[in-house]
Motif scaffolding. Sequence first.
Motif, PDB file in Angstrom:
ATOM      1  N   GLN A 104      60.214  77.772  13.435  1.00  0.00           N
ATOM      2  CA  GLN A 104      61.123  76.845  14.100  1.00  0.00           C
ATOM      3  C   GLN A 104      62.531  76.934  13.524  1.00  0.00           C
ATOM      4  O   GLN A 104      63.480  76.447  14.143  1.00  0.00           O
ATOM      5  CB  GLN A 104      60.587  75.419  13.965  1.00  0.00           C
ATOM      6  N   ASN A 106      64.010  80.124  12.425  1.00  0.00           N
ATOM      7  CA  ASN A 106      64.698  81.321  12.926  1.00  0.00           C
ATOM      8  C   ASN A 106      64.631  81.466  14.447  1.00  0.00           C
ATOM      9  O   ASN A 106      65.292  82.332  15.026  1.00  0.00           O
ATOM     10  CB  ASN A 106      64.163  82.589  12.248  1.00  0.00           C
ATOM     11  N   THR A 107      63.837  80.621  15.119  1.00  0.00           N
ATOM     12  CA  THR A 107      63.755  80.665  16.581  1.00  0.00           C
ATOM     13  C   THR A 107      63.812  79.239  17.115  1.00  0.00           C
ATOM     14  O   THR A 107      62.788  78.623  17.446  1.00  0.00           O
ATOM     15  CB  THR A 107      62.442  81.352  17.031  1.00  0.00           C
ATOM     16  N   PRO A 108      65.004  78.659  17.193  1.00  0.00           N
ATOM     17  CA  PRO A 108      65.148  77.237  17.543  1.00  0.00           C
ATOM     18  C   PRO A 108      64.834  76.932  19.012  1.00  0.00           C
ATOM     19  O   PRO A 108      64.735  77.832  19.849  1.00  0.00           O
ATOM     20  CB  PRO A 108      66.615  76.944  17.222  1.00  0.00           C
ATOM     21  N   GLU A 110      65.129  76.025  22.790  1.00  0.00           N
ATOM     22  CA  GLU A 110      66.022  76.472  23.859  1.00  0.00           C
ATOM     23  C   GLU A 110      66.722  77.799  23.565  1.00  0.00           C
ATOM     24  O   GLU A 110      67.572  78.238  24.347  1.00  0.00           O
ATOM     25  CB  GLU A 110      67.060  75.392  24.203  1.00  0.00           C
ATOM     26  N   SER A 111      66.373  78.454  22.460  1.00  0.00           N
ATOM     27  CA  SER A 111      66.889  79.799  22.230  1.00  0.00           C
ATOM     28  C   SER A 111      66.105  80.771  23.102  1.00  0.00           C
ATOM     29  O   SER A 111      65.126  80.390  23.754  1.00  0.00           O
ATOM     30  CB  SER A 111      66.768  80.173  20.755  1.00  0.00           C
ATOM     31  N   LYS A 112      66.518  82.012  23.130  1.00  0.00           N
ATOM     32  CA  LYS A 112      65.842  83.019  23.943  1.00  0.00           C
ATOM     33  C   LYS A 112      65.186  84.070  23.050  1.00  0.00           C
ATOM     34  O   LYS A 112      65.826  84.622  22.164  1.00  0.00           O
ATOM     35  CB  LYS A 112      66.830  83.691  24.897  1.00  0.00           C
ATOM     36  N   VAL A 124      62.659  81.840  27.297  1.00  0.00           N
ATOM     37  CA  VAL A 124      63.309  80.633  26.780  1.00  0.00           C
ATOM     38  C   VAL A 124      62.291  79.812  25.996  1.00  0.00           C
ATOM     39  O   VAL A 124      61.161  79.600  26.452  1.00  0.00           O
ATOM     40  CB  VAL A 124      63.903  79.794  27.930  1.00  0.00           C
ATOM     41  N   ASN A 261      57.686  88.404  14.724  1.00  0.00           N
ATOM     42  CA  ASN A 261      59.017  88.205  15.309  1.00  0.00           C
ATOM     43  C   ASN A 261      59.528  89.516  15.916  1.00  0.00           C
ATOM     44  O   ASN A 261      59.668  90.509  15.207  1.00  0.00           O
ATOM     45  CB  ASN A 261      59.979  87.722  14.219  1.00  0.00           C
ATOM     46  N   GLU A 263      62.449  90.302  16.786  1.00  0.00           N
ATOM     47  CA  GLU A 263      63.726  90.664  16.164  1.00  0.00           C
ATOM     48  C   GLU A 263      63.485  91.494  14.900  1.00  0.00           C
ATOM     49  O   GLU A 263      64.193  92.473  14.619  1.00  0.00           O
ATOM     50  CB  GLU A 263      64.532  89.404  15.818  1.00  0.00           C
TER      51      GLU A 263
END
Length: 362
Positions: A104, A106-108, A110-112, A124, A261, A263
């Motif tokens: 939560q 590194n990937t908040p 409403e981020s994509k 989303v 992840n 990313e």
Amino acid sequence: MRGLLLKLLFSLMLCLFILGTVLTAFVWYVFNYSDDRPRSSSHPIRKNPEADPSGVCKECRENTIDKMVEIHSHTWKKQEANFKKFRSQLTSRCHGATKAIVTQVNTPLESKIVYDGEKRKPLVVTPKLFSTFLKEQPFKNVTWETCAVVGNGGILLNSSCGEEIDSAHFVFRCNLPPLDKGYEKDVGNNTDLVTANPSILLEKFEGLMEHRRPFVESLSSYRDSMLLLPAFSYGHNTPVSLRALYTLQDFNSPVQPIFLNPEYLQSLARFWRAQGLRAMRLSTGLIVASLALELCTNVHIYGFWPFAQHPHDRRPLTNHYYDNRQSKKTVHAMPAEFAHLLRLHGQGVLRVHLGQCASGPR
């Protein structure tokens, strides 16, 4: 007069159409059958190495094995300077300790999320999806003294490496391998993190769309380990990975599902490309080995031998220590990956174990 012109125009168009059809058929014939002509000796036909019955490719593989055995045969000693340099490069480019797992932080909300394999279809992060993420990174500010990264290669069978693997402070395993049925003496049974490709969930457990208890029971040998799922590699991986998470929660399983992840995967792919590795996708084994190099002071690799012959006596080996099912060779470059790991072995960065094990990691 006008009608006559229309008839002439129609006849002309019909002739052009027929001529075009004939020319198309001729061109198709030339391109498709020109290869049937005898070729001169100056332009030999290039054969598929895997299908070459002459034995040349087999000789090439044997030479490759000989070279790898020669590299591995030298007395291994950790080279602290080489280890720190490689680890620093890996950490500065990939940040595995803080980015390997979706959280939560590194990937908040409403981020994509950009899929690793489908970059044009971002996802989303909704409140429901966000609630499935870990609140914080499980590897932050943690370093283990000794880690065992255990692949599933047939070289582990009859290796007696189980006790040595279990003596490590943290054990990584790949793709839900069996740890019972007498395999314990060769592969051990301690597990701290095990990966699971969604394809396994689809093939063995009907994608968790029917009875889910067999899936939960199959994880009992991993006790309270982390279950690493590549939920965001492709869009079709997300639903089945979420079903795995909900299943474990519904059955109060001690296994903790976590998401890899995308990313981090993208950064890791760029890092290994810069090292000279050319592969469509990194294997699970190389991914967890890379993570171990960031998180562990001493990294030991088991079960990564990518050939069908034993390195020492050339006896036949099964693809996995538990079956001979073949993997898709077009997706992962297993021999090339192993060559890179063996290079790190030669540099004293990590230790690759081949053959019989005699004692705990040193």
